[in-house]
Scaffold this motif. Sequence first.
Motif, PDB file in Angstrom:
ATOM      1  N   SER A 185       1.027  -1.176  -0.048  1.00 34.02           N
ATOM      2  CA  SER A 185       0.140  -0.156   0.113  1.00 34.02           C
ATOM      3  C   SER A 185       1.016   1.209  -0.007  1.00 34.02           C
ATOM      4  O   SER A 185       1.999   1.035   0.290  1.00 34.02           O
ATOM      5  CB  SER A 185      -0.917   0.146   1.231  1.00 34.02           C
ATOM      6  OG  SER A 185       0.106   0.086   2.421  1.00 34.02           O
ATOM      7  N   TRP A 186       0.363   2.416  -0.359  1.00 37.01           N
ATOM      8  CA  TRP A 186       1.102   3.592  -0.201  1.00 37.01           C
ATOM      9  C   TRP A 186       1.677   3.775   1.097  1.00 37.01           C
ATOM     10  O   TRP A 186       2.748   4.347   1.321  1.00 37.01           O
ATOM     11  CB  TRP A 186      -0.023   4.851  -0.648  1.00 37.01           C
ATOM     12  CG  TRP A 186      -0.291   4.806  -2.131  1.00 37.01           C
ATOM     13  CD1 TRP A 186      -1.422   4.643  -2.601  1.00 37.01           C
ATOM     14  CD2 TRP A 186       0.490   5.019  -3.231  1.00 37.01           C
ATOM     15  NE1 TRP A 186      -1.574   4.614  -3.984  1.00 37.01           N
ATOM     16  CE2 TRP A 186      -0.304   4.995  -4.452  1.00 37.01           C
ATOM     17  CE3 TRP A 186       1.943   5.301  -3.368  1.00 37.01           C
ATOM     18  CZ2 TRP A 186       0.123   5.206  -5.691  1.00 37.01           C
ATOM     19  CZ3 TRP A 186       2.547   5.568  -4.716  1.00 37.01           C
ATOM     20  CH2 TRP A 186       1.442   5.296  -5.812  1.00 37.01           C
ATOM     21  N   GLU A 187       0.885   3.493   2.049  1.00 36.67           N
ATOM     22  CA  GLU A 187       1.202   3.746   3.578  1.00 36.67           C
ATOM     23  C   GLU A 187       2.651   2.703   4.106  1.00 36.67           C
ATOM     24  O   GLU A 187       3.362   3.366   4.626  1.00 36.67           O
ATOM     25  CB  GLU A 187       0.156   3.215   4.540  1.00 36.67           C
ATOM     26  CG  GLU A 187      -1.072   4.478   4.378  1.00 36.67           C
ATOM     27  CD  GLU A 187      -1.818   4.279   3.319  1.00 36.67           C
ATOM     28  OE1 GLU A 187      -2.409   5.104   3.044  1.00 36.67           O
ATOM     29  OE2 GLU A 187      -1.837   3.111   2.506  1.00 36.67           O
ATOM     30  N   LYS A 188       2.602   1.501   3.446  1.00 37.12           N
ATOM     31  CA  LYS A 188       3.575   0.528   3.944  1.00 37.12           C
ATOM     32  C   LYS A 188       4.599   1.107   2.971  1.00 37.12           C
ATOM     33  O   LYS A 188       5.778   1.097   3.560  1.00 37.12           O
ATOM     34  CB  LYS A 188       3.258  -1.014   3.623  1.00 37.12           C
ATOM     35  CG  LYS A 188       1.803  -1.352   4.409  1.00 37.12           C
ATOM     36  CD  LYS A 188       1.743  -2.893   4.221  1.00 37.12           C
ATOM     37  CE  LYS A 188       0.808  -3.249   5.341  1.00 37.12           C
ATOM     38  NZ  LYS A 188       0.452  -4.764   5.176  1.00 37.12           N
ATOM     39  N   ALA A 190       5.567   4.029   1.956  1.00 31.56           N
ATOM     40  CA  ALA A 190       6.062   5.199   2.713  1.00 31.56           C
ATOM     41  C   ALA A 190       6.714   5.093   3.852  1.00 31.56           C
ATOM     42  O   ALA A 190       7.769   5.737   4.152  1.00 31.56           O
ATOM     43  CB  ALA A 190       4.824   6.420   2.824  1.00 31.56           C
ATOM     44  N   LYS A 191       6.499   3.949   4.650  1.00 32.11           N
ATOM     45  CA  LYS A 191       7.327   3.665   5.967  1.00 32.11           C
ATOM     46  C   LYS A 191       8.742   3.182   5.412  1.00 32.11           C
ATOM     47  O   LYS A 191       9.580   3.667   6.121  1.00 32.11           O
ATOM     48  CB  LYS A 191       6.595   2.530   6.510  1.00 32.11           C
ATOM     49  CG  LYS A 191       5.441   3.154   7.447  1.00 32.11           C
ATOM     50  CD  LYS A 191       4.907   1.932   8.121  1.00 32.11           C
ATOM     51  CE  LYS A 191       3.677   2.272   9.060  1.00 32.11           C
ATOM     52  NZ  LYS A 191       2.933   1.324   9.683  1.00 32.11           N
ATOM     53  N   ARG A 192       8.872   2.627   4.328  1.00 31.41           N
ATOM     54  CA  ARG A 192      10.158   2.253   3.623  1.00 31.41           C
ATOM     55  C   ARG A 192      10.963   3.556   3.273  1.00 31.41           C
ATOM     56  O   ARG A 192      12.146   3.858   3.677  1.00 31.41           O
ATOM     57  CB  ARG A 192      10.207   1.076   2.750  1.00 31.41           C
ATOM     58  CG  ARG A 192       9.529  -0.059   3.473  1.00 31.41           C
ATOM     59  CD  ARG A 192       9.445  -1.235   2.392  1.00 31.41           C
ATOM     60  NE  ARG A 192       9.145  -2.345   2.697  1.00 31.41           N
ATOM     61  CZ  ARG A 192       9.009  -3.506   1.810  1.00 31.41           C
ATOM     62  NH1 ARG A 192       9.911  -3.705   0.681  1.00 31.41           N
ATOM     63  NH2 ARG A 192       8.494  -4.740   2.204  1.00 31.41           N
ATOM     64  N   LEU A 193      10.024   4.374   2.643  1.00 22.40           N
ATOM     65  CA  LEU A 193      10.803   5.536   2.187  1.00 22.40           C
ATOM     66  C   LEU A 193      11.137   6.539   3.166  1.00 22.40           C
ATOM     67  O   LEU A 193      12.110   7.104   3.150  1.00 22.40           O
ATOM     68  CB  LEU A 193       9.791   6.401   1.217  1.00 22.40           C
ATOM     69  CG  LEU A 193       9.400   5.565  -0.207  1.00 22.40           C
ATOM     70  CD1 LEU A 193       8.411   6.449  -1.074  1.00 22.40           C
ATOM     71  CD2 LEU A 193      10.670   5.579  -1.090  1.00 22.40           C
ATOM     72  N   ALA A 219       2.717  11.516  -6.677  1.00 18.67           N
ATOM     73  CA  ALA A 219       3.312  12.312  -5.470  1.00 18.67           C
ATOM     74  C   ALA A 219       2.469  12.614  -4.370  1.00 18.67           C
ATOM     75  O   ALA A 219       2.684  12.376  -3.349  1.00 18.67           O
ATOM     76  CB  ALA A 219       3.947  13.509  -5.829  1.00 18.67           C
ATOM     77  N   ASP A 220       1.105  12.889  -4.779  1.00 18.11           N
ATOM     78  CA  ASP A 220       0.112  13.146  -3.648  1.00 18.11           C
ATOM     79  C   ASP A 220      -0.475  11.912  -2.916  1.00 18.11           C
ATOM     80  O   ASP A 220      -0.683  12.118  -1.554  1.00 18.11           O
ATOM     81  CB  ASP A 220      -1.017  13.871  -4.199  1.00 18.11           C
ATOM     82  CG  ASP A 220      -1.940  13.094  -5.309  1.00 18.11           C
ATOM     83  OD1 ASP A 220      -1.143  12.408  -6.037  1.00 18.11           O
ATOM     84  OD2 ASP A 220      -3.055  12.999  -5.429  1.00 18.11           O
ATOM     85  N   LEU A 225       2.779  11.535   3.361  1.00 14.81           N
ATOM     86  CA  LEU A 225       3.174  10.686   4.372  1.00 14.81           C
ATOM     87  C   LEU A 225       4.447  10.480   5.007  1.00 14.81           C
ATOM     88  O   LEU A 225       4.689  10.029   6.019  1.00 14.81           O
ATOM     89  CB  LEU A 225       2.865   9.329   3.786  1.00 14.81           C
ATOM     90  CG  LEU A 225       1.184   8.895   3.020  1.00 14.81           C
ATOM     91  CD1 LEU A 225       1.429   7.710   2.819  1.00 14.81           C
ATOM     92  CD2 LEU A 225       0.249   9.107   4.233  1.00 14.81           C
ATOM     93  N   LEU A 226       5.174  11.347   4.294  1.00 11.44           N
ATOM     94  CA  LEU A 226       6.740  11.442   4.844  1.00 11.44           C
ATOM     95  C   LEU A 226       7.004  12.748   5.869  1.00 11.44           C
ATOM     96  O   LEU A 226       6.462  13.729   5.555  1.00 11.44           O
ATOM     97  CB  LEU A 226       7.660  11.397   3.593  1.00 11.44           C
ATOM     98  CG  LEU A 226       7.638  10.357   2.684  1.00 11.44           C
ATOM     99  CD1 LEU A 226       8.474  10.804   1.542  1.00 11.44           C
ATOM    100  CD2 LEU A 226       7.937   9.131   3.148  1.00 11.44           C
ATOM    101  N   LYS A 227       7.636  12.418   6.715  1.00  8.99           N
ATOM    102  CA  LYS A 227       7.907  13.486   7.908  1.00  8.99           C
ATOM    103  C   LYS A 227       9.224  13.535   7.909  1.00  8.99           C
ATOM    104  O   LYS A 227       9.967  12.803   8.626  1.00  8.99           O
ATOM    105  CB  LYS A 227       7.182  12.904   8.993  1.00  8.99           C
ATOM    106  CG  LYS A 227       5.815  12.461   9.294  1.00  8.99           C
ATOM    107  CD  LYS A 227       4.602  13.571   8.748  1.00  8.99           C
ATOM    108  CE  LYS A 227       3.369  13.025   8.658  1.00  8.99           C
ATOM    109  NZ  LYS A 227       2.483  14.080   7.964  1.00  8.99           N
ATOM    110  N   LEU A 228       9.635  14.561   7.383  1.00  9.11           N
ATOM    111  CA  LEU A 228      11.057  14.957   7.170  1.00  9.11           C
ATOM    112  C   LEU A 228      11.342  16.419   7.565  1.00  9.11           C
ATOM    113  O   LEU A 228      10.497  17.167   7.516  1.00  9.11           O
ATOM    114  CB  LEU A 228      11.501  14.842   5.652  1.00  9.11           C
ATOM    115  CG  LEU A 228      11.340  13.234   5.186  1.00  9.11           C
ATOM    116  CD1 LEU A 228      11.689  13.188   3.668  1.00  9.11           C
ATOM    117  CD2 LEU A 228      12.117  12.425   5.751  1.00  9.11           C
TER     118      LEU A 228
END
Length: 258
Positions: A185-188, A190-193, A219-220, A225-228
């Motif tokens: 999923s996009w969420e899973k 995103a955790k790797r990213l 990209a949306d 979902l990334l917290k940087l």
Amino acid sequence: MTNAAPRSAVGIDIGGTGIKGAVVDLTTGALLTDRVKIPTPKGGEPKDIVVTVREVLERLSPASDGLPLGVCFPAIVRNGRTMSAANVSDAWIGLEAEQLFEQGLGREITFVNDADAAGYAETEFGAAKGASGLTILTTLGTGIGTALIYNRTLIPNAELGHLEIDGKDAETRASYAVKEREDLSWEKWAKRLQKYYERLEFLFSPDQFVVGGGVSKHADHFLPLLKLDTPIIPAVHRNNAGILGAAALAAGPAERIA
């Protein structure tokens, strides 16, 4: 009195499936000709690819005649020599490729890695235009390609897709191909990213990230979902990025490549 900088140049982007090129307006990044695309010869042998690049240039003539010519290629490029090969023949490894192209085309070229060209295109004409400091472009596709640009100067051959995350190359964990293969999923994904971009932040303290590759059009779905701590934005020029960057590097001063 110095000669005026060229207003246009030719960019050729060599890929595993297609070789494409166009004449580029160096002020706007617009294509001044139709984009010519020819399938990459089966097997990706050096002499066959040179012949195909020559055919692309012939189709662009006379608009391309006499202009600076940049060629980007899917390999580490060191002093004109290809030190790796992605989706082309292994005969490229260790080959004096720039010299081969110049002899085969009968003209001088600027020869660069394809991810480097894409990153440079975004700083000249795209998402990072006018940016100062360090921009890191990442292309999320079959693997993870990267480019480092510091104050409009390219630092070539950054293979940051091979940083280790969880004991493995990042691109084997977080590329878009992995997302599709493992049906993440996009969420899973995103955790790797998140882990990957946090590692880049720690090591390089960049001023911004630019995310390219075909997935950047979605990209949306994952960038929010990334917290940087570093701004992260999608690339603008996807299919044309290599052409634009190769052309711009060919026409720019030598200092544009560190």
